[in-house]
Write a protein that holds these residues in place. Structure first.
Motif: not given
Length: 329
Positions: A107, A135, A163-164, A166
């Protein structure tokens, strides 16, 4: 001892500490919520308590999918902002060891200095770009600014699709969530979510979780900051959202607080060998948690952190003892 200021805190750059009075507010309510969730976990399709059959790293399912993630990931705030080649070599070892021990989720965020560039380069060098779950976040205001920042992140990380993605600290979250949904529809990102790392933001975060369909939600939680147990964790399970936990060591405050303390003997009852594992195993024992993201730039600390994802986890009676210990620090 683990890194004193490295724990996957997405807001480490802004500094935040809840005071002692607010830190443990709602603990009793959280305990009741945990027990209710645990008792009903086998009836809730979004909760996954499975342990690796071979005794290795535990995995948990991303709600609504058959995809699973190892329960211990890697945060990058501060730790992956490097000015020289020597530091880069150490981080290359961190990523290699992380992957070797079964880790996949990394992340990061644009505000973490040059971390995105560093990660993208190291993943390419180690040929891990396709193996790891990457992420990142968007933290800006306005549609065009958000899209521009997201484009830059994807370019630096070298991963398509990401993938992610946010919305970082809920900044302009309505606008940025529209951008994220557009990217998901276009196949440029697989999952979307929102993040925060301040307990003071939990009320706003709860409103977003109740009103928006999200794949992931990220927030702070630990045995020294258990407030998320009261409402956010049960709500995430109810809404089918994967939970990524940041600040497991409370910006290093945990290690400063226990500097002269021995690990309790009863920590051995849940295969705990360090204070880092003590906090991580507390977090992972909650059935609504999907993964936790401690940050480190030290390969030895990676191995210690990853150890929290193996072996036994504390039961609720033990977790109560852990909370009581946390309240005394």
């Amino acid at each position: 001892m683990n890194d004193p200021a490295a724990d996957g805190d997405e807001n480490a750059h802004f500094g935040n500490r809840s005071d002692a009075a607010s830190r443990h507010a709602g603990v009793d309510a959280g305990r009741r919520s945990f027990c209710k969730l645990l008792a009903g976990s086998l009836l809730i399709p979004h909760v996954n308590l499975s342990v690796a059959a071979d005794g290795g790293m535990m995995h948990r399912r991303i709600p609504g999918t058959q995809e699973t993630l190892p329960v211990v990931g890697l945060g990058t705030s501060d730790e992956f902002e490097v000015p020289n080649e020597a530091d880069l070599d150490a981080l290359r070892m961190v990523l290699h060891r992380f992957h070797e021990l079964g880790g996949t989720l990394v992340d990061t965020a644009p505000i973490y200095g040059n971390a995105e560039s560093v990660i993208g380069g190291l993943l390419a060098d180690l040929e891990l770009t396709d193996d790891l779950f990457v992420a990142t976040k968007v933290r800006t205001s306005g549609r065009e600014a958000g899209l521009e920042q997201m484009e830059r992140s994807q370019e630096l990380l070298g991963k398509r699709p990401l993938d992610l993605m946010q919305v970082h600290s809920l900044v302009d979250w309505r606008t940025q969530l529209r951008n994220l949904r557009q990217w998901k529809e276009e196949g440029r990102v697989r999952y979307i979510g929102v993040t925060h790392s301040r307990t003071s933001a939990f009320e706003e975060l709860e409103k977003v979780m109740r009103s928006e369909p999200l794949d992931f939600v990220q927030f702070n939680y630990s045995f020294t900051e258990p407030e998320a147990e009261a409402r956010l964790l049960p709500l995430a399970a109810e809404r089918g959202m994967a939970v990524m936990v940041n600040r497991p060591f409370e910006n290093g405050a945990l290690f400063r607080a226990v500097r002269d303390r021995q690990l309790p003997e009863w920590a051995a009852d849940f295969d705990c060998e360090s204070w880092a594992q003590f906090s991580l195993k507390y977090i992972l024992a909650h059935p609504a948690v999907t993964c936790v993201i401690p940050a480190t730039s030290n390969p030895k600390h990676v191995a210690d952190n990853m150890g929290a994802g193996t072996g036994r986890l504390p039961d609720e009676h033990t977790r109560q003892r852990m909370r009581e210990l946390g309240a005394s620090l």
